[in-house]
Design an enzyme around this catalytic site. Structure first.
Site, PDB file in Angstrom:
ATOM      1  N   HIS A  46      -4.269   4.293   6.442  1.00  0.00           N
ATOM      2  CA  HIS A  46      -3.128   3.812   5.663  1.00  0.00           C
ATOM      3  C   HIS A  46      -1.797   4.178   6.320  1.00  0.00           C
ATOM      4  CE1 HIS A  46      -5.704   2.904   2.156  1.00  0.00           C
ATOM      5  NE2 HIS A  46      -6.401   3.945   2.581  1.00  0.00           N
ATOM      6  N   ASP A  60       0.825  -1.214   0.000  1.00  0.00           N
ATOM      7  CA  ASP A  60       0.000   0.000   0.000  1.00  0.00           C
ATOM      8  C   ASP A  60       0.862   1.268   0.000  1.00  0.00           C
ATOM      9  OD1 ASP A  60      -2.010   1.855   0.460  1.00  0.00           O
ATOM     10  OD2 ASP A  60      -2.501   1.141   2.488  1.00  0.00           O
TER      11      ASP A  60
HETATM   12 ZN   LIG Z   1      -8.155   0.915  -0.591  1.00  0.00          ZN
HETATM   13 ZN   LIG Z   2      -9.404   0.269   2.376  1.00  0.00          ZN
END
Ligand SMILES: [Zn+2]
Ligand SMILES: [Zn+2]
Length: 555
Positions: free
Chosen positions: A366, A193
């Site tokens: 995130h 990510d």
């Molecule tokens: Zn996502």
């Molecule tokens: Zn997500």
């Protein structure tokens, strides 16, 4: 060792925020990870959402062994119905993710034929030649997983969306042990990510929101409306706990919010006592200071509940003086303008609006830069392929990886449609496959292409000019004056002279014997040029020619 080539095929989410989708191919076997949607940008007029281009998979449907959905957010689940329209393969998801998929599939009347399987973090599963190991990750929704994929060519680790939250809402931190174990086994490639790769430091824990919610709920004299995504289950839980601490009831507004919370409560992912939840009709009769209303619409979407409340067009109720509105989510890049408009309208209607970053009412789900470094240090992959992000995020992720010692030639910054190949443990860039946008517009999929979008842009920007020509087909001459009608192009007052000149120009174009193009096309092209030079605009021009009744109708 492996004799065949392992391919990593990014179908979405690389070079953009949204519509995440990855295919892993080895021999005659494909594994799909996620099938998300992306929200349209401002300039994609009339588009509801965008799905990945499944073109690469279309003639390989018989070798697709399975679909893993890492978590329940729209950018990972939203295209599932469109994918199942084209392929049939078992879907693997954790309980909550499955529940959210079921809500979606049921709405599309597709739940019966879908082949859903529940998996758990910590579980191992063989799908074709792929040995999958799911590991728990923290994010802004419970029950998210990443997946280790042991292939004959080596171990690939896909992070899903993740952060390292030590005090997450559900009390279940990211599985560091499993990550370390992967690291000790040797990881060929990490797919991780990149969403927050341009944010320094560490992403704050979800727990930091509790005090901010407490403060707002303590101070607010009236109703508190909280907007967030219907799939942000962790946030809904935090709001419910805060409401409980301050003696307020909670009411959910909007179909997806109501359906998702009902499902998540049934599965035990949301802990809200029955007596705390009241229907909106009842909440509207209660003392405002005892009410929390949760709804969707934090991205400025005009048809969402908050969007309609901001314009006073929501049928259920209106914003009132004394209401506090909290937007608890971050803007998806490109939506800022719409969000600011919604905030302005809500202020206009008398609400006090609280939004990030000026108030700590949202944290990201995130990993920031330090967390990405930590992941790289634990996993120690030979190769890194940054995923989930615009090109700037992928590039920043690559820089982080270099900082922690991954050689730059072992980092592959690629965008959708660029295939990565591994043979004998070596990475190379493979073929280009379709990786663009497929627009979904109302009920239709893919029937709106870039040309249609360009036409809509031109319509919105410069309007339309319609020209009607009455022709004598035999002599190719105009009978009478061309009729010109315009909308959204120029002030009619200014248009008189312009259109008079245009009519003269059309006559010249029609009567030019040297021009062999069809009359409609000639007029359209030449008129476009004429307007461009005269008023520097390029309206959509629509030319319609008919034969006069007295002319040669038989031709
Ligand atoms: Zn996502
Ligand atoms: Zn997500």
């Amino acid at each position: 060792m492996a004799s065949k080539t392992l391919k990593i095929i990014p179908l979405g989410g690389l070079g953009e925020i949204g519509k995440n989708m990855m295919a892993i191919e080895y021999g005659d076997n494909i594994l799909i990870i996620d099938a998300g949607i992306m929200f349209p940008e401002n300039d994609m007029l009339g588009i509801d959402y965008i799905i990945p281009d499944f073109g690469y998979l279309r003639d390989k449907t018989d070798i697709i062994r399975g679909i893993v959905i890492t978590h329940g957010h729209e950018d990972h689940t939203g295209a599932i119905r469109h994918l199942l329209d084209e392929i049939q393969a078992p879907i693997y998801a954790t309980r909550l993710t499955r529940g959210l998929l079921e809500v979606k599939l049921r709405r599309g009347g597709m739940l019966q034929e879908a082949d859903l399987h529940t998996i758990e973090a910590g579980e191992r599963l063989s799908v074709g030649p792929f040995d999958l190991e799911f590991f728990h990750v923290c994010h802004s929704i419970p029950d998210g997983v990443g997946v280790g994929i042991t292939t004959p060519a080596g171990l690939i680790v896909h992070s899903g969306d993740f952060k390292f939250d030590h005090t997450p809402v559900d009390g279940w931190p990211t599985d560091f042990g499993k990550l370390a174990e992967f690291g000790s086994r040797g990881v060929l490639a990490l797919l991780a990510d990149s969403t927050n790769s341009d944010r320094a430091g560490w992403t704050p824990s979800e727990a930091t929101l509790d005090s901010a919610f407490d403060e707002v709920l303590r101070e607010a004299k009236g109703r508190v409306l909280i907007g967030t995504f219907a799939s942000l289950i962790s946030r809904i839980q935090q709001v419910a706990h805060a409401a409980q601490r301050h003696g307020r009831v909670i009411t959910f507004v909007g179909t997806s919010m109501v359906e998702n919370t009902r499902m998540a409560r049934n599965l035990g992912y949301l802990d809200i006592p029955d007596e705390m939840i009241v229907p909106i009709e009842q909440a509207l009769q209660m003392k405002p200071s005892r009410v929390v209303i949760m709804c969707t619409g934090t991205q400025g979407e005009p048809m969402s509940i908050l969007g309609r409340l901001s314009k006073g067009t929501y049928r259920g109720f209106d914003i009132e003086q004394g209401d506090t509105v909290i937007l608890s989510s971050a803007p998806i890049p490109g939506n800022e303008e719409m969000i600011h408009r919604t905030i302005n309208h809500l202020f206009q209607r008398g609400a006090d609006v609280r939004y990030s970053p000026i108030e700590p009412i949202h944290v990201s789900g995130h990993a920031s830069r330090e967390e990405s470094k930590l992941l790289l240090q634990i996993i120690k992959p030979r190769y890194l392929i940054p995923i989930h992000g615009e090109l700037r995020h992928l590039k920043q992720h690559a820089k982080i990886a270099e900082e922690v010692g991954i050689p730059s030639e072992n980092i592959a910054v690629i965008e959708n449609g660029t295939v990565i190949e591994f043979k004998n443990g070596q990475l190379s860039i493979g073929e280009r496959i379709p990786g663009g946008y497929v627009f979904v517009d109302g009920g239709g999929v893919g029937d709106v292409g870039p040309n249609v979008i360009r036409e809509r842009e031109a319509l919105a920007r410069d309007g339309i000019v319609a020209v009607h020509l009455t022709l004598d087909r035999k002599t190719e001459t105009l009978l009478g004056d061309p009729e010109i009608v315009s909308r959204g192009f120029v002030f009619m007052r200014d248009a008189e002279i312009l259109f008079e000149d245009a009519r003269r120009h059309i006559r010249e174009v029609v009567e030019d014997p040297a021009d062999e193009r069809e009359i409609e096309i000639r007029v359209e092209k030449e008129l476009a040029r004429f307007f461009k030079s005269r008023v520097r605009r390029r309206p959509v021009i629509f030319v319609f020619a008919s034969n006069s009744a007295s002319g040669s109708e038989s031709s």
